[in-house]
Design an enzyme around this catalytic site. Sequence first.
Site, short mmCIF file in Angstrom:
data_model
loop_
_atom_site.label_atom_id
_atom_site.label_comp_id
_atom_site.label_asym_id
_atom_site.label_seq_id
_atom_site.Cartn_x
_atom_site.Cartn_y
_atom_site.Cartn_z
N ILE A 236 -7.29 -7.13 20.75
CA ILE A 236 -7.80 -8.33 20.09
C ILE A 236 -6.68 -9.35 19.96
CG2 ILE A 236 -8.95 -9.21 18.02
CD1 ILE A 236 -10.61 -7.10 19.50
N TYR B 74 2.10 5.17 15.62
CA TYR B 74 0.86 4.41 15.45
C TYR B 74 -0.33 5.23 15.94
CZ TYR B 74 -2.34 0.41 15.96
OH TYR B 74 -3.40 -0.46 15.87
N ALA B 75 -0.18 5.87 17.09
CA ALA B 75 -1.27 6.70 17.62
C ALA B 75 -1.56 7.88 16.71
CB ALA B 75 -0.91 7.17 19.03
N VAL C 237 0.81 -1.22 0.00
CA VAL C 237 0.00 0.00 0.00
C VAL C 237 0.85 1.27 0.00
CG1 VAL C 237 -1.98 -1.11 1.11
CG2 VAL C 237 -0.26 0.05 2.53
N LYS D 62 -3.42 6.43 13.59
CA LYS D 62 -4.79 6.01 13.86
C LYS D 62 -5.68 7.20 14.23
CE LYS D 62 -4.41 1.55 13.21
NZ LYS D 62 -5.09 0.90 12.07
N ASN E 182 -7.20 -1.50 6.09
CA ASN E 182 -6.83 -2.23 7.30
C ASN E 182 -5.32 -2.46 7.43
OD1 ASN E 182 -7.45 -4.26 9.61
ND2 ASN E 182 -6.28 -5.46 8.13
#
Length: 255
Positions: free
Chosen positions: A191, A158-159, A67, A162, A93
């Site tokens: 998860i 990452y934060a 991507v 997102k 995703n």
Amino acid sequence: MLEDKKMFRLEGERALVTGGATGIGFAIAQCFVTAGAEVIIVGRNEEKLKKACEKLGEKAVYRQFDVTHTDKANDLIEEVIKNVGEITILVNNAGVHVKKTIENMTDEDFVKTMNVHVVGAFALTRAIIPYMKKQKKGNILFTASMASLFGIPYVLPYAAAKSAYLGMVRSLAAEISSDGIRVNAIAPGWIETPMLHKALDGDDARKNKILGRTPMGEFGDPEDIGWAAVYLCSKAAKFVNGVILPVDGGVSIGF
């Protein structure tokens, strides 16, 4: 009005799922197929993609694609539409994870994470929107995170990535939903996936802190995210637009 049993079904839908060979992406693809959709899973590792398609069955095909090669996003979408068929669902995703203190975080760590999550998702979304507008039909779904909602240490890139999804979802929903395209996000809690274990293995204090603030007291299953994705892309959610849906066992409201 459709029969109740059809409201949550996805027959006639075709979904492209990035990062679809493993973890949450695979669970989303699996639940889509179970709900009647066809899927195209996208990822970098061809061997993992092949194995995933074998598990998903005849309604699944794959495309090997990175991507971050944003200059090829249009080519991917055009090729899939030409050779597989119209895409009615896009699930952004694909992701990477890096866990370091801010002092040890490099520019490369930050840029790589933003390129995968944000720039890659932007490029694919931009490429597919003209086709969805022509169809007057589409769902675009982003996999957000608890890091979109509150502060989590040691995962700054990452934060940031997102959190960027929240602005993308809201802006896109405001811009294109009149063309029949809904835009939403799921914010998974913790998860049971390989990425979770990469983040938590060997860090019992962090693991116990997470479980301690989760009202349900456990980690979620990937299918919990998959079924939420089915709902958001189904006719049952036809008036749900621009939302960030936590699927987290209560983490985001826990104490």
